[in-house]
Scaffold this motif. Structure first.
Motif, short mmCIF file in Angstrom:
data_model
loop_
_atom_site.label_atom_id
_atom_site.label_comp_id
_atom_site.label_asym_id
_atom_site.label_seq_id
_atom_site.Cartn_x
_atom_site.Cartn_y
_atom_site.Cartn_z
N UNK A 97 0.18 -37.15 46.05
CA UNK A 97 0.83 -38.47 46.04
C UNK A 97 0.21 -39.39 45.00
N UNK A 98 -1.15 -39.32 44.89
CA UNK A 98 -1.82 -40.22 43.96
C UNK A 98 -3.14 -39.62 43.52
N UNK A 99 -3.51 -39.92 42.29
CA UNK A 99 -4.82 -39.59 41.76
C UNK A 99 -5.51 -40.92 41.45
N UNK A 100 -6.63 -41.18 42.13
CA UNK A 100 -7.29 -42.49 42.04
C UNK A 100 -8.65 -42.29 41.38
N UNK A 101 -8.79 -42.67 40.09
CA UNK A 101 -10.03 -42.37 39.36
C UNK A 101 -11.22 -43.21 39.77
N UNK A 102 -10.98 -44.34 40.45
CA UNK A 102 -12.11 -45.20 40.79
C UNK A 102 -11.79 -45.98 42.06
N UNK A 103 -12.81 -46.16 42.89
CA UNK A 103 -12.62 -46.92 44.13
C UNK A 103 -13.78 -46.65 45.08
N UNK A 104 -13.73 -47.25 46.25
CA UNK A 104 -14.81 -47.04 47.20
C UNK A 104 -14.34 -46.69 48.61
N UNK B 71 -18.21 -46.29 51.07
CA UNK B 71 -18.59 -47.59 50.51
C UNK B 71 -19.06 -47.51 49.07
N UNK B 72 -19.49 -46.33 48.62
CA UNK B 72 -19.99 -46.21 47.25
C UNK B 72 -18.86 -45.84 46.30
N UNK B 73 -19.13 -46.03 44.99
CA UNK B 73 -18.12 -45.71 43.98
C UNK B 73 -17.79 -44.22 43.99
N UNK B 74 -16.54 -43.93 43.71
CA UNK B 74 -16.11 -42.54 43.66
C UNK B 74 -14.67 -42.44 43.25
N UNK B 75 -14.07 -41.30 43.53
CA UNK B 75 -12.66 -41.09 43.21
C UNK B 75 -11.98 -40.36 44.36
N UNK B 76 -10.64 -40.30 44.28
CA UNK B 76 -9.90 -39.66 45.36
C UNK B 76 -8.59 -39.09 44.85
N UNK B 77 -8.13 -38.05 45.52
CA UNK B 77 -6.79 -37.50 45.33
C UNK B 77 -6.14 -37.50 46.70
#
Length: 565
Positions: free
Chosen positions: A220-227, A194-200
Motif C-alpha cells: 500500500x505504501x513505502x514510507x522512507x522516514x518516520x517513527x 519512537x525512534x527514526x526508521x522506515x516502513x512498508x
C-alpha cells in the motif's frame, strides 16, 4: 449467654494444641489438606494446603483437563500482542467472543514496559508472535509437547522480482539495531515505535498466519522516514530502525507489488501446533527432575509459582502456588517446584512466569464466570502478557450435567451435623433449576439422613457419592476433624475483640462469637458436638455465632489481598 470458669480450660485446650507439621519431603511438603472437585467430565479443580520443611504454610491450586474432556486449552497473548491484561480481563475478553471459560492461569514471561510475551504465541492455529529463542510449550492434534528452543524464519517474496527478504521478528517490539520486524493487526493498531526508521505497509489479499501456509499482500505504501506507523485492519507493516542500516531492503518494494509471506520452521513439529506459548525451564522430563544447572539462575529463589505438567495419559495440569504472604503461603524455589510437579506423576513439566504474576481462575457451579481463587502476592492481579485459558464449546441446555454439594470441601468437627444443599449445573457450569431429590451416600466416615449429614468420630475425608432417580451423578468431600490440633478464637460479640475472662464470677453473662479453624480454614460445628466433645455442659453456643456454613462455591475463608512485595 451463661459462662462458667470452666470455659478457660476449653481455651487452653484449643489454643495450645500443637499443629502437626507435615513430614519433610519433596517440594513444599506432604499435603495436610487436599480437596478435588470434579466440575465436569475430565475437568477438576484441586486446592491443597501443606507445610514445608521449616513449618511454613503453603497453599496451592490446580486445574486438571483430560484429553477426553469437552474442556480444552487455548493459549492466548491477550487481545493484542502489544499490551497486557489481567487474568480476569483475559477471561472477560474471551467470553466476549462467545466462548465459555471455565479456568485459566498466566503463562509466558513478558517485558514489563509493554507486557508483551517474550516467546512464541500460537492461538487456535494462528501464528501471533515469534519464539525469539525462548522455550516452547505446544499442543497439536496428539496432545501437549515441549519443544525447547527453535527458530521460525519469515520470508517475503516479491512477485515478478527475483528478490526475497528473510528475517525472524514477528509481532515483537522493534528494538534499535534489531533489524527487520513484521507487525500485523494482531500486534496493535500502531507499531509503537519512537525512534527514526522506515516502513512498508501491506494490505492482506488472502491467507491466514498459519505456519506451513502463506499470506499474500499488496504493498500500500513505502514510507522512507518516520517513527510510528498505523496498522489498520487486515494490514501489516514491515519496519526497521535507522541504526540497523537496512534501507536496501525497503528499496526492494514498490507500491502495488504483490508479496507472499511464507514460514520456515527449524522443527517441523511446530507446523502442526494448534496452540503454543513461550515458557521457562523444563523441570521434569520423562518423570525425572532435569539438571538444575541448566535452569535460569535469576528466578530460582523462593517465589509464588505457576507451572504446567502433562501426565503420561495426556492430562494437562495447570498449577499455581501462592507465596510471599507470611502465615498464608511462602512459595517455593525451583527445586521444590520441580519436586511438587514430580509428585503429581507428570511425564514432563515446565516453569511459567511466577512471582506477582501467578494467578489462577476457575468457574464453579453458580459462578457467572471464572474467577481468580489465589492471592497474588502484590495484593492485586498483575497485568501479564499471555495466558492459558480452559474453554468449552458446550451449548447451554436445561439438562443437568452433574449434581454438586455446596458443602464440598468443608471442615466439619467430628460428631457435628450440618444440612446439605445440592445444586445442578449444565456442561457450562451454569446452574439449572431442577426439582429432584439428590441421594447422598457416605463412604463410611459419616451418616446421611435426608438432607442432614452427621460426621463420625474418626478423622478423615468422607468421599460422598451423589445421584438422582433420573441418573444425574456427582461427587463431593467432607473433611472430618477432631478437637485436637485446632485453633480456637473467642471474640466478645459487642467489641469484636478477645474477651476478658479472668476474674469472672459464677453466673456472669457474656455474649461472644466462637471460631474453630484448622490450617486457617473454618470448621463447622454445632452445640451438640461442641458440648459433647469438650465436656461443656454450662455453655450454650448458638449456631449463628459459630463457624458459618460456607456459601458454595466459596469454601475457604477469604481476606483482602495483602500488599506484599
Amino acid at each position: 449467654m451463661r459462662i462458667k470458669a470452666s470455659i478457660i480450660a476449653l481455651l487452653v485446650l484449643c489454643t495450645t494444641a500443637a499443629m502437626p507439621v507435615s513430614a519433610a519431603g519433596g517440594g513444599t511438603g506432604e499435603a495436610v489438606y487436599i480437596n478435588t472437585s470434579e466440575l465436569l467430565d475430565g475437568f477438576s479443580y484441586t486446592n491443597e494446603i501443606s507445610f514445608n520443611a521449616l513449618g511454613n504454610r503453603e497453599e496451592a491450586f490446580m486445574l486438571s483437563v483430560s484429553p477426553e474432556s469437552k474442556v480444552y486449552p487455548v493459549f492466548m497473548p491477550c487481545k493484542k500482542v502489544y499490551g497486557g491484561m489481567t487474568l480476569t480481563e483475559a477471561v472477560e475478553y474471551y467470553e466476549s467472543l462467545g466462548k465459555t471459560v471455565v479456568g485459566g492461569v498466566n503463562s509466558d514471561f513478558f517485558a514489563f514496559f509493554n507486557q508483551m510475551p517474550l516467546g512464541i504465541s500460537i492461538e487456535n492455529g494462528i501464528f501471533k508472535s515469534s519464539p525469539e529463542d525462548e522455550n516452547i510449550l505446544a499442543i497439536d492434534e496428539n496432545g501437549a509437547f515441549f519443544l525447547g528452543k527453535t527458530d521460525v524464519k519469515l520470508i517475503l517474496s516479491i512477485e515478478g522480482k527475483d528478490k526475497a527478504v528473510t528475517f525472524k521478528h514477528f509481532n515483537k517490539a522493534r528494538n534499535d539495531g534489531g533489524g527487520l520486524y513484521l507487525l500485523t493487526d494482531d500486534f496493535s493498531d500502531t507499531t509503537h515505535t519512537a525512534s527514526d526508521g522506515w516502513a512498508v505497509r501491506f494490505n492482506v489479499v488472502e491467507g491466514e498466519y498459519r505456519l506451513g501456509s502463506t499470506v499474500t499482500y499488496e504493498v500500500e505504501a513505502v514510507i522512507p522516514k518516520g517513527d510510528n506507523y498505523q496498522i489498520g485492519e487486515n494490514q501489516a507493516v514491515l519496519t526497521c530502525d535507522a541504526t540497523s542500516m537496512r534501507d536496501s531492503v525497503r528499496e526492494k518494494f514498490e507500491v502495488g507489488d504483490r508479496v507472499t509471506l511464507s514460514f520456515e520452521c527449524a522443527d517441523e513439529r511446530l507446523i502442526g501446533a494448534v496452540q503454543a506459548t513461550g515458557c521457562g525451564d523444563l523441570l521434569i522430563d520423562e518423570g525425572e527432575i532435569t539438571d538444575s544447572k541448566a535452569w535460569d539462575e535469576a528466578i530460582t529463589s523462593t517465589n509464588p509459582r505457576t507451572a504446567v505438567g502433562v501426565t503420561y495419559g495426556g492430562t494437562i495440569l495447570l498449577y499455581a502456588l501462592d507465596g510471599k504472604t507470611s502465615g498464608y503461603s511462602t512459595g517455593a524455589n525451583m527445586q521444590n517446584l520441580a519436586k511438587d510437579m514430580q509428585s503429581k506423576n507428570v511425564r514432563f513439566a515446565v516453569n511459567l512466569d511466577g512471582g506477582g504474576s501467578t494467578s489462577i481462575a476457575v468457574k464453579r457451579p453458580g459462578d457467572k464466570t471464572a474467577t481468580v481463587v489465589n492471592r497474588p502476592s502484590g495484593g492485586y492481579e498483575r497485568s501479564c502478557g499471555a495466558f492459558i485459558l480452559l474453554v468449552t464449546d458446550s451449548d447451554k441446555t436445561d439438562t443437568p450435567s452433574r449434581a454438586y454439594l455446596k458443602q464440598d470441601g468443608v471442615y466439619v468437627l467430628r460428631g457435628a451435623s450440618i444440612p446439605l444443599e445440592s445444586v445442578f449445573a449444565d456442561e457450562r457450569l451454569n446452574i439449572i433449576d431442577k426439582d429432584e431429590p439428590v441421594t447422598v451416600i457416605s463412604s463410611g466416615l459419616g451418616t446421611v439422613s435426608g438432607t442432614m449429614y452427621t460426621a463420625g468420630m474418626t478423622e478423615g475425608v468422607d468421599k460422598l457419592k451423589l445421584s438422582t432417580a433420573s441418573g444425574v451423578v456427582g461427587t463431593a468431600s467432607i473433611h472430618i476433624v477432631s478437637e485436637n490440633n485446632v485453633d480456637f478464637t473467642l471474640l466478645d460479640k459487642a467489641t469484636g475483640k478477645a474477651p476478658a475472662l479472668t476474674g469472672l464470677e459464677e453466673g456472669t453473662e457474656l455474649g461472644f462469637t466462637a471460631r474453630l479453624k484448622k490450617y486457617s480454614k473454618l470448621i463447622i460445628f454445632l452445640y451438640c458436638a461442641f458440648s459433647m466433645i469438650f465436656g461443656m455442659q454450662t455453655a450454650v453456643i448458638d449456631y449463628s455465632n459459630t463457624s458459618p456454613l460456607p456459601d458454595f462455591p466459596e469454601q475457604r475463608e477469604r481476606s483482602q489481598f495483602h500488599s506484599v512485595r
